[in-house]
Design an enzyme around this catalytic site. Sequence first.
Site, short mmCIF file in Angstrom:
data_model
loop_
_atom_site.label_atom_id
_atom_site.label_comp_id
_atom_site.label_asym_id
_atom_site.label_seq_id
_atom_site.Cartn_x
_atom_site.Cartn_y
_atom_site.Cartn_z
N TYR A 1 -10.93 8.19 1.52
CA TYR A 1 -10.11 7.62 0.75
C TYR A 1 -9.56 6.38 1.19
CZ TYR A 1 -6.03 6.88 -2.13
OH TYR A 1 -5.04 6.31 -2.82
N ASP B 1 -10.65 0.40 7.86
CA ASP B 1 -9.39 0.72 7.24
C ASP B 1 -8.75 1.68 8.37
OD1 ASP B 1 -7.49 2.12 5.83
OD2 ASP B 1 -8.90 2.90 4.06
N LYS C 1 0.93 2.28 6.28
CA LYS C 1 1.91 3.45 6.67
C LYS C 1 2.79 3.29 7.90
CE LYS C 1 -1.64 6.78 4.84
NZ LYS C 1 -1.01 7.70 3.57
#
Length: 462
Positions: A169, A271, A299
Amino acid sequence: MARTETAAESAIDRKLINKLTEEQMARFREHTPTSAEYFDRARKVMPGGVPSSFQLNDPWPVYIDRGKGALVWDVDGSEYVDFHNGFGVMCVGHANPVIGEAVKARHDEGTHFAAPTNGSIVSAQNLVERFGLPQWRFSNSGTESTLSAIHLARGATERDLVIKIEGSYDGHHDAVMVSCYPELDELGPRESPNPIPFGHGYPQTVVELTVPVPFNDAEILEATLKRHEGKVAGLIMEPAMMNINIIPPKDGYLERVRELCTEHEVMLIFDEVKTGATISYGGATQRFGVQPDMICLAKAICGGYPGGAIGMTAELGEVVASDKVHQIGTFNGNPLVMAAAEATLTRVLTPEAYEKIEAANDALLARCQEVIDRYGLPAYTQGLGAKGCVIFAPEPIYEYRDYLTKVDGDLSTLAWLYHMNHGIFMTPGVEEEWTLSIAHEQEHIARYVAAFEAFASDLSGS
Ligand SMILES: Cc1ncc(COP(=O)(O)O)c(C=O)c1O
């Protein structure tokens, strides 16, 4: 919301698992009545009663009132040690006073100008030091970071295809909402998996521009690059997979990926939205020693504020600086978020902080493994830096297809219920992991292990 149902069942008796799940579910309902009331109110005004579908879970989400350090309290007043940590954002601990002071000071000086401030320069300088890439831009989330990186890869190479890892994801924009959590019967051949949209709303022509490959297999990557020679703009990948529990790269895999991308003139995008500020001072890039062309962050880098960043080589920086590719956004580099990022990156998440977090994580992993061994559970532990998990598979998993066919999802769900009923706040679903913060001490680790042991003991009938 469990993003996927795994298709595996361990040797543990299903009747026992079902019985314990029913008992724990009843207990969960009993101690979260106010969350149930909130859920009823929330459903009337938000689809599913939540601001984001990743916050859904059965029978209802636990609505949180407040947090401090390693602890959170729900709206029923129950205290939990937080191992969810906002999907891995809160490595600084809740209500961290250093971040609070920086943000309050910034508030009093004005919070938004849509003009650059010093905080963005200092934060970018810190990211250069941590990750080694020389140029940085800011965004507002992980999704925006991976979106910008893919635009940049396409713009710089003038190519359309994007390769991504099956079962990963990477945010919720069209190019990466492909083969996130496909089901077993959709997968297709391992050497050329079918691109499967994650939900509806993605034009098939766009889906077909994304080519999935399995993680940890450089030979299939090589064959894929040859099959699409001259057409692939970039490969986007988590250097260690973190959305199907934790799967580290095999020895030599990332190095080979780097070589192949260079050989085929494909932009390698790490990522690092999850790994970035959590698994070491310089994220996976530093930890594994392989340098990509771009790094996507979000994050944990902003200490609980909504921000992201994209790192790039000097050449790619030129493509952005010349405005050939537009990397834009009203709130990019928002001063309040940058104040939080600067405090997080330069004052809270220092190299010493990572040492402390990793030592706590090693202790937690070792103690969970000890419980697994003592009770003979079909499981093992996996961890990196602030992140860890118990994987309910009898043998190590190396890619999504292993996850789907070896991880016992019913056991993961039951473990989650035990944690939530024993004062441990954990991510719902089968696929996540815990994240520690600088506020996690031995007493918090001990509480996690006690909850896990209660689960193991009931499961073994002792
Ligand atoms: C690896 C990875 N990339 C990208 C994203 C998207 O980040 P965000 O939710 O901030 O848009 C996530 C979110 O969980 C993620 O885990």
